[in-house]
Write a protein that holds these residues in place. Structure first.
Motif, PDB file in Angstrom:
ATOM      1  N   TYR A  94       0.845  -1.182   0.000  1.00 27.64           N
ATOM      2  CA  TYR A  94       0.000   0.000   0.000  1.00 27.64           C
ATOM      3  C   TYR A  94       0.889   1.243   0.000  1.00 27.64           C
ATOM      4  O   TYR A  94       1.944   1.271   0.635  1.00 27.64           O
ATOM      5  N   PHE A 110       8.500   6.033   5.422  1.00 31.61           N
ATOM      6  CA  PHE A 110       8.222   7.357   4.884  1.00 31.61           C
ATOM      7  C   PHE A 110       9.355   7.851   4.003  1.00 31.61           C
ATOM      8  O   PHE A 110      10.533   7.525   4.217  1.00 31.61           O
ATOM      9  N   PHE A 143       0.759   5.581   0.549  1.00 33.09           N
ATOM     10  CA  PHE A 143      -0.004   6.639   1.208  1.00 33.09           C
ATOM     11  C   PHE A 143       0.621   8.001   0.900  1.00 33.09           C
ATOM     12  O   PHE A 143       1.815   8.113   0.636  1.00 33.09           O
ATOM     13  N   THR A 162       3.822   0.595   2.831  1.00 30.10           N
ATOM     14  CA  THR A 162       3.801  -0.534   3.750  1.00 30.10           C
ATOM     15  C   THR A 162       3.460  -1.798   2.979  1.00 30.10           C
ATOM     16  O   THR A 162       2.633  -1.749   2.060  1.00 30.10           O
ATOM     17  N   PRO A 163       4.068  -2.930   3.335  1.00 28.72           N
ATOM     18  CA  PRO A 163       3.705  -4.187   2.658  1.00 28.72           C
ATOM     19  C   PRO A 163       2.316  -4.628   3.107  1.00 28.72           C
ATOM     20  O   PRO A 163       1.911  -4.385   4.230  1.00 28.72           O
ATOM     21  N   ALA A 195       2.213  -5.718  11.254  1.00 25.14           N
ATOM     22  CA  ALA A 195       1.958  -4.491  11.998  1.00 25.14           C
ATOM     23  C   ALA A 195       1.784  -3.270  11.109  1.00 25.14           C
ATOM     24  O   ALA A 195       1.577  -2.194  11.618  1.00 25.14           O
ATOM     25  N   ARG A 196       1.868  -3.460   9.823  1.00 26.96           N
ATOM     26  CA  ARG A 196       1.606  -2.355   8.895  1.00 26.96           C
ATOM     27  C   ARG A 196       2.526  -1.163   9.117  1.00 26.96           C
ATOM     28  O   ARG A 196       2.091  -0.025   9.051  1.00 26.96           O
ATOM     29  N   GLN A 197       3.805  -1.455   9.382  1.00 24.38           N
ATOM     30  CA  GLN A 197       4.730  -0.342   9.610  1.00 24.38           C
ATOM     31  C   GLN A 197       4.905   0.462   8.327  1.00 24.38           C
ATOM     32  O   GLN A 197       5.066  -0.101   7.254  1.00 24.38           O
ATOM     33  N   LEU A 198       4.901   1.765   8.466  1.00 26.60           N
ATOM     34  CA  LEU A 198       5.086   2.657   7.333  1.00 26.60           C
ATOM     35  C   LEU A 198       6.549   3.042   7.167  1.00 26.60           C
ATOM     36  O   LEU A 198       7.229   3.337   8.144  1.00 26.60           O
TER      37      LEU A 198
END
Lengths: 115, 116
Positions: free
Chosen positions: B33, B106, B35, B95-96, B101-104
């Motif tokens: 994903y 940046f 963002f 994020t993968p 844990a959906r770590q971003l």
């Protein structure tokens, strides 16, 4: 709905002092995160939690500890502050999702200066 | 390892001009994903858009539009007819999809200044 709140908003420490930053969220989110923001470097993940009682290291965990004793709170501790920890700290939270990735909601930030 | 590059450190435009903010990413994950977040002078981060790597359709929301091109690993953001209130730092993040844990991750951000 306050969303994500952080305490304090500003703090000045002397080298070697300790402090705890508090993050609270009222959205019943499972995931919580601590980031630091430094000029020209974006946000970098310090520690994160996927649920109450769990914590894990992020990209830059050294010098920090965290605890998630309650689902709504995520604490970031500095045991012995160093000038290199001068930064703006952001807490964030998000929902879980097995087939969908939700956005993270961020707190207003804490500006920490270590002299 | 993942990486997000925002090569434009600062951009300055005059009000009503169109402006495009570039975002290039690197990932070994097949699904992920992307963002965009906005950080106005007040300091908080505001979510703008989320895009699944499966969906390459461009998206438009008012004066904002996003161009996702998987072939070039880019997710660029265009503001049409810019306004002074658009002045902010804009961050692209990745994020993968399969991360627990959906770590971003940046990018370093682009400081946009819109002059009256």
């Amino acid at each position: 709905n306050a969303g994500v709140t952080q305490t304090p908003k500003f703090r000045v420490l002397k080298t070697g002092q300790s402090m705890t930053l508090l993050c609270a969220q009222d959205m019943n989110h499972e995931y919580m995160y601590w980031y630091r923001q430094d000029p020209g470097m974006g946000l970098r993940l310090i520690h994160y939690s996927v649920g109450e009682g769990t914590t894990a290291k992020g990209e830059v965990p050294d010098g920090y500890n965290v605890s998630r004793l309650k689902k709504q709170n995520f604490l970031l501790g500095l045991e012995s502050a160093a000038p290199s920890q001068t930064s703006v700290y952001f807490c964030a939270s998000s929902e879980t999702g097995t087939s969908y990735v939700h956005e993270q909601f961020f707190g207003p930030g804490t500006r920490l200066t270590v002299l | 390892a993942q990486k997000v590059t925002q090569a434009q450190t600062e951009i300055s435009v005059v009000e009503k001009e169109d402006v495009t903010l570039d975002c290039v990413y690197e990932t070994r994950d097949t699904t992920y994903y992307l963002f965009w977040y906005k950080q106005p002078p007040s300091g908080e981060l505001v979510f703008l858009i989320r895009r699944n790597s499966f969906d390459e359709q461009n998206e438009i929301s008012g004066r904002y539009s996003w161009n996702f091109q998987k072939s070039t690993s880019s997710f660029n953001f265009t503001i049409t007819a810019s306004q002074v209130v658009d002045s902010a730092v804009y961050f692209c993040a990745l994020t993968p999809s399969v991360s627990s844990a959906r770590q971003l991750t940046f990018g370093s951000g682009t400081q946009l200044t819109v002059l009256p």
